[in-house]
Design an enzyme around this catalytic site. Sequence first.
Site, PDB file in Angstrom:
ATOM      1  N   ASP A  69       2.060   2.605   2.782  1.00  0.00           N
ATOM      2  CA  ASP A  69       2.128   3.544   4.044  1.00  0.00           C
ATOM      3  C   ASP A  69       3.186   3.446   4.679  1.00  0.00           C
ATOM      4  OD1 ASP A  69      -0.616   3.804   3.310  1.00  0.00           O
ATOM      5  OD2 ASP A  69      -1.597   2.826   4.266  1.00  0.00           O
ATOM      6  N   CYS A  87       0.935  -1.362   0.343  1.00  0.00           N
ATOM      7  CA  CYS A  87       0.203   0.095  -0.073  1.00  0.00           C
ATOM      8  C   CYS A  87       0.816   1.513   0.587  1.00  0.00           C
ATOM      9  CB  CYS A  87      -0.673   0.317   0.904  1.00  0.00           C
ATOM     10  SG  CYS A  87       0.246  -0.141   2.983  1.00  0.00           S
ATOM     11  N   CYS A  95      -2.594   5.095   5.591  1.00  0.00           N
ATOM     12  CA  CYS A  95      -4.852   5.281   5.798  1.00  0.00           C
ATOM     13  C   CYS A  95      -5.345   5.851   6.997  1.00  0.00           C
ATOM     14  CB  CYS A  95      -4.892   4.002   5.546  1.00  0.00           C
ATOM     15  SG  CYS A  95      -4.834   2.554   6.216  1.00  0.00           S
ATOM     16  N   CYS A 119      -2.589  -2.810   8.583  1.00  0.00           N
ATOM     17  CA  CYS A 119      -2.182  -1.868   9.317  1.00  0.00           C
ATOM     18  C   CYS A 119      -1.860  -1.461  10.411  1.00  0.00           C
ATOM     19  CB  CYS A 119      -3.094  -0.964   8.838  1.00  0.00           C
ATOM     20  SG  CYS A 119      -4.319  -1.013   7.538  1.00  0.00           S
TER      21      CYS A 119
HETATM   22 FE1  FES Z   1      -1.398   0.662   4.315  1.00  0.00          FE
HETATM   23 FE2  FES Z   1      -3.716   1.235   5.967  1.00  0.00          FE
HETATM   24  S1  FES Z   1      -3.662   0.590   3.787  1.00  0.00           S
HETATM   25  S2  FES Z   1      -1.082   0.570   6.347  1.00  0.00           S
END
Ligand code: FES
Length: 144
Positions: A37, A35, A60, A104
């Site tokens: 992140d 993702c 997110c 996450c």
């Molecule tokens: Fe990547 Fe939540 S979608 S940490």
Amino acid sequence: MALYSEKVMDHFRNPRNVGEIPDADGIGEVGNARCGDIMKIYLKIKDGIIEDVKFNTFGCGSAIASSSMATELIKGKPLSQALELTNKAVAEALDGLPAHKMHCSVLAEEAIRAAIKDYYDKNGIEYDKSLFPEPDEDEELHED
Ligand code: FES
């Protein structure tokens, strides 16, 4: 039923312990390759106790809520207890996360462990290497 619990929404809207600690004793930065992140945790440690903790999360809402809750759970606690914090405990403290958002909360667990490892490394403190397994690349790339 709402997808996210009130606690998740609260910690997303009013995250606790956001920011940096300029003279941090340990810093951990982790990311999720899929993702994109990124989460960074700063620790201030004295006599084996986490005196202060701050985070910066580029991610997110669930990652922000997980960071916020995780920092609350380890603040004022001994390192040994912080090392035992699991992503499941973070998710439970948030009254749950949707299954596809559990990864996450994994970032929070990993960032805290990385920050503690950084503290140990910087201070030449011996530790059991098995406490810090290398992240499983395959797992990061799982479809969720
Ligand atoms: Fe990547 Fe939540 S979608 S940490």
